[in-house]
Design a protein around this motif. Structure first.
Motif: not given
Length: 120
Positions: A75-76, A78-80, A82-83, A90
């Motif tokens: 999750g982390y 994937r979020r990074e 996307a950023r 993503t």
């Protein structure tokens, strides 16, 4: 979009570069081996899924622990991702342990042993 299009190849390279940086510099999970490498990345043409091939310089237990650590931090990561990478979607990341480098080193060692026996 074809699977081997220039756009898809560029996306694969960019995602691979960013995944490598995120894993190497930002994840502090002790299960993840320090000698972890992202060998290649395959993002589907619709940008929904991604296979990340991971190589670990270590034993089989270290490889399994690293994959478990990466799955728990997905999750982390994937979020990074996307950023950092501007994509419409993503991709959902699946980490796969790639043992091709280890296999190549082992085969090279076996070939060296055989040629050493022939020379003697």
């Amino acid at each position: 979009m074809r699977k081997n299009s220039i756009k898809n190849t560029r996306i694969n390279m960019e995602v691979q570069k960013e995944l490598s940086q995120i894993i190497r510099l930002e994840i502090k999970d002790p299960r993840i081996h320090p000698m972890t490498t992202v060998v290649s990345v395959e993002v589907t043409p619709d940008l929904k899924f991604c296979k990340a091939y991971i190589s670990i310089l270590g034993d089989e237990e270290a490889g399994k622990a690293t994959i478990e650590g990466l799955k728990s931090a997905e999750g982390y990561i994937r979020r990074e991702l996307a950023r950092r990478v501007n994509l419409r979607n993503t991709p959902e990341i699946k980490f796969i342990l790639d043992q091709s480098i280890e296999y190549g080193v082992n085969m090279s060692r076996l070939i060296d042993e055989v040629t050493k026996d022939i020379k003697e």
